[in-house]
Design a protein around this motif. Structure first.
Motif, PDB file in Angstrom:
ATOM      1  N   UNK A 135       0.820  -1.208   0.000  1.00 34.89           N
ATOM      2  CA  UNK A 135       0.000   0.000   0.000  1.00 34.89           C
ATOM      3  C   UNK A 135       0.854   1.258   0.000  1.00 34.89           C
ATOM      4  N   UNK A 136       0.328   2.281  -0.668  1.00 32.56           N
ATOM      5  CA  UNK A 136       0.942   3.606  -0.683  1.00 32.56           C
ATOM      6  C   UNK A 136      -0.165   4.611  -0.368  1.00 32.56           C
ATOM      7  N   UNK A 137      -0.001   5.301   0.753  1.00 34.54           N
ATOM      8  CA  UNK A 137      -1.064   6.158   1.276  1.00 34.54           C
ATOM      9  C   UNK A 137      -0.527   7.574   1.379  1.00 34.54           C
ATOM     10  N   UNK A 138      -1.303   8.532   0.871  1.00 39.27           N
ATOM     11  CA  UNK A 138      -0.952   9.947   0.955  1.00 39.27           C
ATOM     12  C   UNK A 138      -1.965  10.632   1.858  1.00 39.27           C
ATOM     13  N   UNK A 139      -1.511  11.099   3.020  1.00 42.80           N
ATOM     14  CA  UNK A 139      -2.376  11.768   3.989  1.00 42.80           C
ATOM     15  C   UNK A 139      -2.236  13.281   3.915  1.00 42.80           C
ATOM     16  N   UNK A 140      -1.640  13.788   2.839  1.00 42.80           N
ATOM     17  CA  UNK A 140      -1.391  15.220   2.751  1.00 42.80           C
ATOM     18  C   UNK A 140      -2.657  16.055   2.774  1.00 42.80           C
ATOM     19  N   UNK A 153       0.750  -8.805  -4.942  1.00 42.78           N
ATOM     20  CA  UNK A 153       0.200  -8.239  -3.708  1.00 42.78           C
ATOM     21  C   UNK A 153      -1.276  -7.919  -3.863  1.00 42.78           C
ATOM     22  N   UNK A 154      -1.686  -7.459  -5.054  1.00 46.34           N
ATOM     23  CA  UNK A 154      -3.108  -7.207  -5.281  1.00 46.34           C
ATOM     24  C   UNK A 154      -3.914  -8.504  -5.204  1.00 46.34           C
ATOM     25  N   UNK A 155      -3.347  -9.596  -5.695  1.00 49.29           N
ATOM     26  CA  UNK A 155      -4.034 -10.881  -5.600  1.00 49.29           C
ATOM     27  C   UNK A 155      -4.210 -11.310  -4.140  1.00 49.29           C
ATOM     28  N   UNK A 156      -3.220 -11.051  -3.307  1.00 47.08           N
ATOM     29  CA  UNK A 156      -3.365 -11.378  -1.889  1.00 47.08           C
ATOM     30  C   UNK A 156      -4.471 -10.545  -1.247  1.00 47.08           C
ATOM     31  N   UNK A 157      -4.549  -9.275  -1.616  1.00 44.26           N
ATOM     32  CA  UNK A 157      -5.604  -8.416  -1.076  1.00 44.26           C
ATOM     33  C   UNK A 157      -6.973  -8.921  -1.520  1.00 44.26           C
ATOM     34  N   UNK A 158      -7.107  -9.246  -2.815  1.00 43.01           N
ATOM     35  CA  UNK A 158      -8.389  -9.745  -3.306  1.00 43.01           C
ATOM     36  C   UNK A 158      -8.787 -11.044  -2.620  1.00 43.01           C
ATOM     37  N   UNK A 159      -7.821 -11.927  -2.400  1.00 35.90           N
ATOM     38  CA  UNK A 159      -8.123 -13.194  -1.738  1.00 35.90           C
ATOM     39  C   UNK A 159      -8.577 -12.965  -0.296  1.00 35.90           C
ATOM     40  N   UNK A 160      -7.965 -12.004   0.403  1.00 35.44           N
ATOM     41  CA  UNK A 160      -8.356 -11.719   1.781  1.00 35.44           C
ATOM     42  C   UNK A 160      -9.738 -11.070   1.821  1.00 35.44           C
ATOM     43  N   UNK A 161     -10.020 -10.173   0.876  1.00 44.62           N
ATOM     44  CA  UNK A 161     -11.331  -9.526   0.858  1.00 44.62           C
ATOM     45  C   UNK A 161     -12.446 -10.524   0.552  1.00 44.62           C
ATOM     46  N   UNK A 162     -12.156 -11.516  -0.274  1.00 42.21           N
ATOM     47  CA  UNK A 162     -13.174 -12.504  -0.613  1.00 42.21           C
ATOM     48  C   UNK A 162     -13.454 -13.485   0.513  1.00 42.21           C
ATOM     49  N   UNK A 163     -12.503 -13.597   1.456  1.00 42.61           N
ATOM     50  CA  UNK A 163     -12.663 -14.526   2.594  1.00 42.61           C
ATOM     51  C   UNK A 163     -12.889 -15.941   2.060  1.00 42.61           C
ATOM     52  N   UNK A 164     -14.019 -16.549   2.396  1.00 36.84           N
ATOM     53  CA  UNK A 164     -14.271 -17.927   1.963  1.00 36.84           C
ATOM     54  C   UNK A 164     -15.088 -17.982   0.674  1.00 36.84           C
ATOM     55  N   UNK A 176      -8.957  -4.437  -4.827  1.00 36.51           N
ATOM     56  CA  UNK A 176      -7.528  -4.738  -4.736  1.00 36.51           C
ATOM     57  C   UNK A 176      -6.726  -3.881  -5.712  1.00 36.51           C
ATOM     58  N   UNK A 177      -7.251  -3.699  -6.921  1.00 40.40           N
ATOM     59  CA  UNK A 177      -6.530  -2.880  -7.906  1.00 40.40           C
ATOM     60  C   UNK A 177      -6.504  -1.416  -7.484  1.00 40.40           C
ATOM     61  N   UNK A 178      -7.587  -0.920  -6.893  1.00 41.06           N
ATOM     62  CA  UNK A 178      -7.613   0.470  -6.425  1.00 41.06           C
ATOM     63  C   UNK A 178      -6.631   0.670  -5.270  1.00 41.06           C
ATOM     64  N   UNK A 179      -6.497  -0.311  -4.402  1.00 40.87           N
ATOM     65  CA  UNK A 179      -5.628  -0.173  -3.235  1.00 40.87           C
ATOM     66  C   UNK A 179      -4.156  -0.353  -3.580  1.00 40.87           C
ATOM     67  N   UNK A 180      -3.846  -1.271  -4.474  1.00 40.82           N
ATOM     68  CA  UNK A 180      -2.450  -1.657  -4.710  1.00 40.82           C
ATOM     69  C   UNK A 180      -1.910  -1.114  -6.029  1.00 40.82           C
ATOM     70  N   UNK A 181      -2.672  -1.257  -7.118  1.00 42.52           N
ATOM     71  CA  UNK A 181      -2.139  -0.927  -8.436  1.00 42.52           C
ATOM     72  C   UNK A 181      -2.249   0.554  -8.772  1.00 42.52           C
TER      73      UNK A 181
END
Length: 540
Positions: free
Chosen positions: A138-143, A188-199, A210-215
């Motif tokens: 993740x890359x976060x800008x809090x400016x 890393x985006x695939x890991x995020x998508x897998x975690x968001x999907x849960x089961x 996942x693409x919005x957060x990582x890519x």
């Protein structure tokens, strides 16, 4: 929440924000979401390898008579979080060791799986090392975030019942459309998508999130909509005669383009500052370089940065490093008739490695001609004063050359005196022609004099590049432009680092001068003193 769920799996985050309550609130929220007892370590500045990776515990080893090791900070943070303040100034050696620990999950043969939080406090185009940031999801800008925005409830994405047939392939196509070259992005985006999907199976909603957060924060170009294909282009060639009747003939599967809706959603998530740069075709943020405020050289005096094997008669003995080298062998060396409690041999001797900074002198060469001279001079004066305020700490100097009319003059000789600088800057006039060649020649002369004294000169040229006065003082754009390029090539031949800042209203005017000078080129037509000072520090 994702980082708190599994810090090591997602690598961590680059948090770009100045110190303040918003950043502290973000860190507090992350720490509160972690399970109780999760390690939380803060990386001290200038940490040594023994403290970071672990090594020999000298006091315990000497007391026990055998080698006793201790865990470093990374091993202590196993399963938790490591916070790195001022990550844009992280030394390359420390950054490489952090990257190696993230890749292997170990530090000096001890488990060290952790999440890394890089607090980026850089100004202008100064940012953290890309090789390290690439390993973090993740890359976060809090400016642009205020303290009142911290309590807003997060928007939960609606789960998609329809499963995505090829989620990893879709993420790879999205990464290609956004210009993300590293494979770590889609992984890393695939890991995020897998975690968001849960089961549940991974669907379009999880792929989009996942693409919005990582890519999206990693984008290097704007995705272009796919052009509609003609019927002739879509029609496949007729199959051979012998294969027309074969019902089971296998046809190669055509690669599906990225979903247009998903791509548009990801494009909307690109940070505003990055989106402006991509639309303008500008360069990405440049990684910070260690020692950009001044280069370092080996010396017999200075700051100790380590030790090496050597003769104490040719250097300063590092007693602790010598004892660390000798301690593991004491059990073997005390055999036979040896009665000494501590046996030190020649191979154990370590001497200090000392480095001292070479003073840097920034030579500003300012175009004081034309109708916009007063604005450019105000920017230059403010930048010089800001850099001089830092010179007290860095022991650097600043000089100022101005050119206008028919020639150039040294307004401010190399100095670190703020009072002298203000006195020299206050009466600087503006207006007239643009003798660019004379200005570059004058800056080159000052820089060569600085280099002869042992200091490191850096030239910063502020101009719109529209030369109209030759060295002789005569007018004529063709001759003045040719002489300016000749002066720029002379500066390049001298091997001096330089930065050209195009102050023209339209930009691009000074690019030819920068190319002839082999200098870095920046377009700052509306730069204020703070942005100009930050650009100089980050570029040089």
């Amino acid at each position: 929440m994702l980082l708190a769920a599994d810090p090591a799996a997602f690598g961590g985050a680059v948090v770009r924000a100045p110190p303040g309550p918003v950043r502290e609130r973000w860190l507090e929220t992350l720490r509160a979401a972690l399970p109780p007892g999760t390690p939380w370590r803060r990386l001290p500045p200038a940490i040594g390898d023994d403290s970071l990776l672990g090594g020999l515990d000298l006091a315990a080893t000497l007391a026990a008579g055998r080698a006793i090791t201790r865990a470093g900070l990374l091993a202590q943070a196993d399963g938790g979080i490591v916070v790195v303040p001022m990550a844009e100034r992280l030394p390359p050696g420390t950054a490489s060791r952090l990257a190696a620990a993230l890749d292997t999950g170990t530090a000096s043969d001890r488990p060290a799986r952790f999440g890394l939080i890089l607090l980026d406090e850089g100004e202008a185009d100064e940012t953290v090392a890309e090789a390290l940031a690439d390993r973090l999801a993740f890359r976060i800008d809090l400016g642009g975030v205020g303290i009142g925005d911290c309590d807003a409830a997060p928007a939960d994405a609606e789960p998609d019942a329809a499963a995505e047939p090829d989620p990893l392939g879709t993420l790879c196509r999205l990464a290609e459309a956004l210009g993300v070259d590293s494979l770590r992005g889609p992984i890393l985006a695939a890991r995020v998508a897998r975690w968001l999907a849960a089961d549940r199976p991974v669907g379009t909603a999880e792929i989009t999130a996942a693409a919005r957060l990582v890519l999206a924060p990693r984008a290097t170009r704007l995705p272009t909509p796919e052009e509609p294909r003609t019927e002739e282009a879509e029609a496949p060639p007729p199959p051979p005669a012998e294969d027309r009747d074969a019902p089971d003939a296998a046809e190669p599967a055509e690669a599906e383009p990225a979903d247009a809706c998903v791509l548009e959603a990801v494009r909307a998530a690109i940070p505003a500052g990055l989106l402006d740069q991509l639309m303008a075709g500008g360069a990405r943020l440049s990684a910070a370089k260690a020692g950009r405020a001044g280069q370092f050289a080996a010396a017999r005096t200075g700051r100790p940065i380590g030790s090496r094997r050597g003769d104490p008669r040719r250097g300063r003995l590092d007693l602790l490093a010598t004892l660390r080298a000798a301690a593991p062998w004491q059990a073997l060396r005390r055999g036979g008739e040896e009665t000494r409690r501590l046996v030190v041999r020649r191979d154990d001797l370590r001497i200090r490695i000392l480095r001292q900074r070479t003073e840097t002198t920034t030579v500003f060469c300012v175009d004081a001609s034309g109708s916009a001279a007063l604005e450019r001079l105000a920017e230059a004066k403010g930048a010089v004063e800001l850099l001089l305020a830092e010179a007290y700490v860095r022991r650097d100097r600043v000089a100022l050359v101005a050119f206008r009319g028919t020639g150039a003059e040294l307004v401010l000789p190399p100095t670190r005196s703020l009072t002298r600088a203000k006195r020299g800057l206050s009466g600087l006039p503006g207006g007239g022609g643009t003798p660019l060649a004379a200005g570059i020649d004058a800056a080159l002369g000052v820089a060569l004099g600085v280099r002869r004294t042992g200091s490191r000169p850096v030239i910063v040229l502020l101009t719109d590049g529209r030369a109209n006065v030759a060295r002789s003082g005569e007018g004529g754009r063709a001759r003045a432009g040719a002489e300016a390029l000749q002066a720029a090539r002379a500066l390049r031949a001298a091997g001096l680092p330089a930065l050209v800042i195009d102050t023209g209203a339209r930009g691009e005017g000074a690019r030819a001068v920068a190319e002839a000078m082999a200098a870095r080129y920046l377009i700052l037509p509306r730069a204020d003193a703070g942005r100009l000072s930050a650009a100089v520090r980050a570029a040089l």
